[in-house]
Scaffold this active site. Structure first.
Site: not given
Ligand code: PGA
Length: 255
Positions: A11, A13, A95, A97, A166, A172, A210
């Site tokens: 992903n 982003k 997601h 976010e 998630e 993150g 992560s």
């Molecule tokens: P990350 O993000 O691996 O940077 O924690 C995962 C995601 O948001 O899909």
């Protein structure tokens, strides 16, 4: 007994440029084939160039969101029909976010999943609790609520989605869920799906938050974790490839 293939999805982003995308894809493709399915979900403007570069390779591509609407006066939105024209195989929906920063409700996420599936694209439906919800003992209830909107909207087609668990506190932050914490929620997700579809044992459940080369193998060794949705580490070819390689180990997901 079911053997599920592993799936590793990057992903990206809101990261990338013509140059860095090209370098990243060269790094991924240069590593050669692996036994897991691999995909990258890229920002809309880059779908076209990524589709061209990845055509004829084993690496699949997808989007990070999709409109719930088919077409019309929805400024700034992108439809599933448009994504299909680019050969998108996947679209991430819900997601955290988008749920947090764009106010996406459980029902909107379910409607997006339906729109995506209606065009033959696999929705990767994200679910997961915040730290406050986990600490309040609400993890199961939150994940169940998020997933049940999708199950009720898709009914028998819900077997065609990929679910990504998630935990928001792990995204993150460098603070990944332990393999046991992740497996516990994955088992709940699979049980909920089992009540809705006879195909739950064949469904792909990803963990995200992560995921790095050094924690991937332990996560993938869990019986209900079939791969990963990878954010930060998917922007570095060597790390993303190492995570995909960690899924090369003999598949433990036999049931
Ligand atoms: P990350 O993000 O691996 O940077 O924690 C995962 C995601 O948001 O899909």
């Amino acid at each position: 007994m079911t053997m599920r293939r592993k799936l590793i999805v990057g992903n990206w982003k809101m990261h990338g440029s013509h140059q860095t995308n090209a370098e990243l894809l060269e790094g991924i493709l240069g590593a050669g084939p692996c036994t897991a399915d691999v995909a990258v979900c890229v920002p809309y403007p880059y779908l076209s160039e990524v589709a061209v570069r990845l055509a004829g390779t084993p690496v699949r591509w997808g989007a990070q969101d999709c409109s719930a609407h088919e077409q019309g006066a929805y400024t700034g939105e992108v439809s599933a029909t448009m994504l299909k024209e680019f050969g998108c195989r996947y679209a991430i929906v819900g997601h955290s976010e988008r749920r947090a920063y764009h106010g996406e409700s459980d029902q909107l996420v379910a409607d997006k999943a339906k729109a995506v599936l209606g065009r033959g694209i696999t929705p990767i439906v994200c679910v997961g609790e915040t730290l406050a919800e986990r600490e309040a003992g609400q993890t199961e209830a939150v994940v169940k609520r998020q997933l049940s909107a999708v199950i009720h909207t898709l009914t028998h087609c819900c077997s065609e989605i990929v679910v990504a668990y998630e935990p928001v506190w792990a995204i993150g932050t460098g603070r990944t869920a332990t393999p046991e914490q992740a497996q516990a929620v994955h088992a709940l997700v699979r049980a909920q799906l089992h009540a809705a579809t006879p195909h739950s044992a064949d469904m792909t459940l990803l963990y995200g938050g992560s995921v790095k080369p050094d924690n991937a193998a332990a996560l993938f060794a869990q019986p209900d974790i079939d791969g990963a949705l990878v954010g930060g580490a998917s922007l570095k070819a060597a790390e993303f490839v190492a995570i995909a390689r960690a899924a090369d180990a003999p598949l433990p997901a036999a049931r």
